[in-house]
Scaffold this motif. Structure first.
Motif, PDB file in Angstrom:
ATOM      1  N   GLY A 261      30.195  40.881  35.404  1.00 47.81           N
ATOM      2  CA  GLY A 261      31.327  40.876  34.491  1.00 47.81           C
ATOM      3  C   GLY A 261      31.978  39.509  34.422  1.00 47.81           C
ATOM      4  O   GLY A 261      31.685  38.615  35.219  1.00 47.81           O
ATOM      5  N   TRP A 262      32.848  39.321  33.429  1.00 49.02           N
ATOM      6  CA  TRP A 262      33.605  38.087  33.300  1.00 49.02           C
ATOM      7  C   TRP A 262      34.697  38.050  34.368  1.00 49.02           C
ATOM      8  O   TRP A 262      35.166  39.093  34.837  1.00 49.02           O
ATOM      9  N   SER A 263      35.122  36.858  34.723  1.00 52.20           N
ATOM     10  CA  SER A 263      36.199  36.694  35.702  1.00 52.20           C
ATOM     11  C   SER A 263      37.551  36.697  34.998  1.00 52.20           C
ATOM     12  O   SER A 263      37.689  36.150  33.906  1.00 52.20           O
ATOM     13  N   ASN A 264      38.550  37.285  35.655  1.00 49.99           N
ATOM     14  CA  ASN A 264      39.903  37.234  35.110  1.00 49.99           C
ATOM     15  C   ASN A 264      40.924  37.358  36.233  1.00 49.99           C
ATOM     16  O   ASN A 264      40.585  37.690  37.374  1.00 49.99           O
ATOM     17  N   LYS A 265      42.183  37.107  35.906  1.00 47.99           N
ATOM     18  CA  LYS A 265      43.227  37.037  36.934  1.00 47.99           C
ATOM     19  C   LYS A 265      43.602  38.402  37.504  1.00 47.99           C
ATOM     20  O   LYS A 265      44.301  38.475  38.524  1.00 47.99           O
ATOM     21  N   THR A 266      43.151  39.484  36.889  1.00 49.53           N
ATOM     22  CA  THR A 266      43.448  40.805  37.443  1.00 49.53           C
ATOM     23  C   THR A 266      42.590  41.090  38.677  1.00 49.53           C
ATOM     24  O   THR A 266      42.909  41.976  39.457  1.00 49.53           O
ATOM     25  N   GLN A 267      41.487  40.353  38.823  1.00 44.23           N
ATOM     26  CA  GLN A 267      40.656  40.474  40.016  1.00 44.23           C
ATOM     27  C   GLN A 267      41.292  39.658  41.140  1.00 44.23           C
ATOM     28  O   GLN A 267      42.024  38.711  40.891  1.00 44.23           O
ATOM     29  N   THR A 291      29.114  36.312  25.144  1.00 46.54           N
ATOM     30  CA  THR A 291      30.119  36.509  24.105  1.00 46.54           C
ATOM     31  C   THR A 291      30.884  37.816  24.202  1.00 46.54           C
ATOM     32  O   THR A 291      31.895  37.992  23.539  1.00 46.54           O
ATOM     33  N   ASN A 292      30.417  38.737  25.050  1.00 42.91           N
ATOM     34  CA  ASN A 292      31.051  40.052  25.151  1.00 42.91           C
ATOM     35  C   ASN A 292      31.595  40.274  26.573  1.00 42.91           C
ATOM     36  O   ASN A 292      30.835  40.519  27.507  1.00 42.91           O
ATOM     37  N   PRO A 293      32.930  40.219  26.747  1.00 48.03           N
ATOM     38  CA  PRO A 293      33.514  40.410  28.101  1.00 48.03           C
ATOM     39  C   PRO A 293      33.176  41.754  28.721  1.00 48.03           C
ATOM     40  O   PRO A 293      33.205  41.904  29.940  1.00 48.03           O
ATOM     41  N   ASN A 294      32.844  42.742  27.877  1.00 47.66           N
ATOM     42  CA  ASN A 294      32.542  44.080  28.360  1.00 47.66           C
ATOM     43  C   ASN A 294      31.057  44.404  28.286  1.00 47.66           C
ATOM     44  O   ASN A 294      30.664  45.570  28.187  1.00 47.66           O
ATOM     45  N   TYR A 295      30.223  43.370  28.385  1.00 48.29           N
ATOM     46  CA  TYR A 295      28.776  43.568  28.219  1.00 48.29           C
ATOM     47  C   TYR A 295      28.212  44.565  29.220  1.00 48.29           C
ATOM     48  O   TYR A 295      27.275  45.307  28.911  1.00 48.29           O
ATOM     49  N   ASN A 296      28.762  44.605  30.427  1.00 48.39           N
ATOM     50  CA  ASN A 296      28.191  45.462  31.461  1.00 48.39           C
ATOM     51  C   ASN A 296      28.651  46.917  31.375  1.00 48.39           C
ATOM     52  O   ASN A 296      28.253  47.751  32.187  1.00 48.39           O
ATOM     53  N   THR A 297      29.518  47.224  30.399  1.00 48.18           N
ATOM     54  CA  THR A 297      29.957  48.618  30.218  1.00 48.18           C
ATOM     55  C   THR A 297      29.327  49.247  28.975  1.00 48.18           C
ATOM     56  O   THR A 297      29.591  50.408  28.681  1.00 48.18           O
ATOM     57  N   ASN A 298      28.551  48.449  28.233  1.00 48.87           N
ATOM     58  CA  ASN A 298      27.934  48.960  27.005  1.00 48.87           C
ATOM     59  C   ASN A 298      26.580  49.629  27.296  1.00 48.87           C
ATOM     60  O   ASN A 298      25.895  49.250  28.225  1.00 48.87           O
TER      61      ASN A 298
END
Length: 298
Positions: A261-267, A291-298
């Motif tokens: 997944g992409w990295s973000n400050k909520t982690q 290009t898709n932050p949610n690629y691993n949930t699709n």
């Protein structure tokens, strides 16, 4: 010759001897001082030239990004995770250099900015803005093909990247990077950071052993590269609460896992996600993950 004249003569001779002796001693003193001064100057020259065990490292400055196409830390960033850039049939961790160049060319042609880890850290912690199309390129383990096959492409496109190295393998295992290669890359846009001493699976060892490998790998790289080591990637992506505690105590600022997944400050800043790049993926899958932050949930 009168006794009075003889007396003056002996006094004169005595004074001459004393004068010559004093002159000789002063010359010796001046020569010694000159030698001492020369020695000091030579030592200062060596110091100024950086004659030491530590190489001279060019200080890397964070860039300031402005304009309309920037984002703040309420958004995520893709941190790409590579391993080996080479060909081996059936090994998805080894990406052929032609495929790697194709991916880097896509980034270049589509105006992506490759961030340093310092810039990513400032984005998360200080909310320093970055370009909307930002990406971080990382490599795990420190294979020699990172220097032979990835490094030339990174230089060609002017990209920043980070290699997390196993310090025990440096100059010791033939398939891994040498110290000279690390020093060269460190001064040319490739940040060298820690991946422990021996690629230990951290969640399987005690807190004391975790702290030891995290500390020793950090200290070694700091000594040989002449810079502060601030970041680490956990081997196998494995960690536990002791790992996070040890990372903080050892003095790291940010750590990475292999969680997709992409990295973000909520982690947690010490358990950041990354985007796995495999030899099994074509360019279309690379684009989707990029290009898709949610690629691993699709």
């Amino acid at each position: 010759m009168s006794k009075k004249y003889k007396g003056f003569l002996w006094i004169f001779i005595f004074l001459v001897i004393i004068g010559v002796s004093i002159f000789y001693l002063l010359r010796q003193y001046d020569n010694q001082q000159a030698n001492n001064t020369k020695l000091i100057q030579n030592n200062e020259t060596k110091a100024n030239k950086g004659v030491s065990d530590k190489p001279k490292i060019i200080e890397k400055k964070e860039r300031e990004f402005t304009g309309v196409n920037i984002k703040y830390n309420d958004k995520s960033v893709p941190v790409l995770m590579y391993h080996s850039i080479a060909y081996e049939e059936g090994n998805e961790l080894r990406i052929p250099k032609e495929n790697f160049r194709e991916q880097m060319k896509y980034l270049k042609d589509n105006n992506y900015t490759t961030l340093t880890l310092d810039e990513l850290y400032s984005f998360f912690i200080s909310n320093k803005p970055i370009p909307e199309k930002s990406v971080v390129i990382t490599f795990d383990d420190g294979y020699k093909d990172n220097y032979e096959n990835a490094y030339p492409t990174l230089k060609e496109f002017g990209f920043n990247a980070t290699i997390f190295v196993i310090t025990g393998a440096i100059d010791n295992e033939k398939d891994y990077l040498t110290l000279n290669q690390l020093k060269e890359m460190e001064q040319n846009g490739v940040d060298i950071e820690s991946h422990t001493v021996a690629h230990e699976q951290l969640d399987k060892i005690s807190y004391e052993k975790q702290l030891d490998t995290l500390t020793r790998s950090k200290k070694y790289l700091e000594e040989v590269l002449g810079k502060e080591i601030r970041y680490i990637a956990y081997p196998f992506g494995k960690y536990n609460t002791d790992t996070v505690k040890a990372s903080k105590y050892a003095g790291y600022n940010m750590s990475f896992t292999t969680q997709g997944g992409w990295s973000n400050k909520t982690q947690d800043i010490f358990t950041l996600n990354r985007v796995y790049i495999s030899a099994n993926y074509g360019l279309s899958e690379f684009k989707r993950r990029l290009t898709n932050p949610n690629y691993n949930t699709n």
